[in-house]
Design an enzyme around this catalytic site. Structure first.
Site, short mmCIF file in Angstrom:
data_model
loop_
_atom_site.label_atom_id
_atom_site.label_comp_id
_atom_site.label_asym_id
_atom_site.label_seq_id
_atom_site.Cartn_x
_atom_site.Cartn_y
_atom_site.Cartn_z
N SER A 117 0.79 -1.23 0.00
CA SER A 117 0.00 0.00 0.00
C SER A 117 0.82 1.28 0.00
O SER A 117 0.25 2.37 -0.09
CB SER A 117 -0.94 0.01 1.21
N LYS A 126 0.12 3.97 -2.56
CA LYS A 126 -0.84 5.08 -2.44
C LYS A 126 -0.17 6.44 -2.27
O LYS A 126 -0.84 7.47 -2.35
CB LYS A 126 -1.82 4.80 -1.30
N SER A 167 -5.69 3.57 4.75
CA SER A 167 -5.14 2.83 3.61
C SER A 167 -6.23 2.12 2.81
O SER A 167 -6.07 0.98 2.38
CB SER A 167 -4.10 1.81 4.08
#
Length: 400
Positions: free
Chosen positions: A72, A75, A132
């Site tokens: 993640s 991102k 997230s």
């Protein structure tokens, strides 16, 4: 002390080339320099880097160019494109975004968007930055680019513009997928770009918040980066975990004017990841500092204006300008030079008038735009004629 250089010649061809070269410098930044250090940090990480966000100077690195899965932490780029679109006026925090069935179908970390549900861009960014949220990342991508596939193309184009050689994105959220990777160095560069946006810490630096607070479906957001709560100055940025990537973190901490970026990839556990990032940050803040050269809003110099009712205008940097200083031996890394672009009236307040360049080892490591502090209207033909006659008269008198 600081070294300042001022370009004031005005041949048209030279100016055109000058402007192009500066555009290239901003789009394709020079490789950051490396501070001389043999310090041992991030012992259990597969790869790590510690970077001064102001100049891009690398304070520590370990396998920083190795291509690895990043989960993640992906991102960070998703948020960068979103905040850049906001700055351009392409989208707004208040935009109502309708969730597609595809976005709602994302697994893993999520804010449990339902197909057809509407949420503001601001709230979706909260979901991405704090929790997230994979579903929120896709919803934002679809809003900005029409589809996730189109947005991924924008992510890869932005990576190329930043001269990143070890990054390729295949989705917006970091869920496991083939041909999706980055490096500690590349993620530090992306993180550095993201944290240039002053509003970002209002999202990434928040420990907890709520979505749908006054509805029958309230959702409590808790930051996946626990260091935001426990480490002084920590204000982001993004954690990541998959069984392949292990525990990852792109972190940012700021004390006074000194912001540090730390990235670790492939850590064995979350506690080890947090401990090693803490150690990296402690090292940076105990060994280095930023010496302020110019504050945001400070008049740097007066830039000449051709054909203007006023013949000069004050300019200021869009963000503070400083250089790296060692606390150990008080040595200074780099210098600041001022380069002005040709200005011809009419001039608008906030117009880019040049750059404050941070130069280290003859390399430009940062170019901070200088903007005008006021507007200047174009002078009339007769006033311009009067100026020319006055100049001729003064010149003739001096010759006599």
């Amino acid at each position: 002390m600081w070294k300042f250089k001022r370009q004031n010649a005005f041949p048209k061809l030279r100016h055109a080339l000058f402007a192009v070269l500066f555009s290239v410098t901003l789009l394709f930044p020079t490789m950051p320099t490396r501070a001389a250090t043999d310090v041992a940090l991030a012992a259990q990480a597969k790869a790590a880097i510690l970077m001064d966000a102001n100049t891009g100077t690398i304070l520590f690195a370990k396998n920083e160019h190795q291509r690895l899965p990043i989960a993640s932490v992906t991102k960070v780029m998703t948020m960068l494109l979103a905040f850049e679109a906001i700055d351009r006026g392409q989208v707004h925090f208040t935009d109502q975004i309708r969730t597609s069935e595809y976005a709602a179908s994302m697994g893993g970390s999520q804010i449990f968007l339902k197909p057809g549900e509407q949420m503001t861009l601001r709230d979706l960014l909260k979901g991405i930055a704090i929790s997230s949220a994979n579903d929120a990342a896709v919803a934002v991508a679809e809003h900005l680019a029409g589809s996730e596939a189109n947005f991924v193309r924008l992510m890869n184009s932005r990576a190329q513009a930043l001269h990143l050689k070890n990054t390729h994105f295949a989705n917006t959220n970091g869920l496991p997928i083939a041909d999706h990777y980055s490096s500690a160095y590349d993620l530090a560069v992306i993180s550095r770009e993201l944290m240039k946006h002053e509003q970002v810490p209002q999202f990434t630096g928040v420990y907890s918040d709520h979505l749908r607070k006054h509805t029958d479906r309230p959702f409590w957001l808790v930051n996946t980066n626990k260091l935001v709560r426990f480490y002084q100055g920590m204000d982001g940025i993004k954690t990541g975990y998959t069984s392949e990537a292990k525990y990852c973190l792109a972190a940012s901490a700021k004390r006074n004017h000194f912001r540090v970026i730390a990235v670790v990839l492939g850590e064995p556990t979350a506690p080890v990841r947090n401990a090693e990032v803490t150690e990296m940050m402690n090292y940076a803040f105990s060994h280095y500092d930023i010496k302020s050269v110019y504050a945001k809003g400070q008049v740097v110099t007066l830039a000449p204006v051709l054909r203007g009712q006023t013949q000069a205008v004050g300019v200021t940097p869009i963000r503070p300008v400083g250089i790296l200083v060692s606390k150990m031996d008080h040595s200074i890394t780099g210098k600041v030079t001022i380069d002005l672009l040709p200005l011809i009236a009419p001039i608008k307040k906030g117009q880019v008038a040049g750059y404050a360049k941070i130069v280290t080892n003859d390399k430009v490591v940062a170019a901070i735009p200088l903007i005008t502090l006021s507007s200047i209207e174009k002078v009339s033909f007769f006033e311009m004629l009067g100026r020319s006659l006055h100049s001729l008269f003064v010149l003739g008198t001096k010759r006599l």
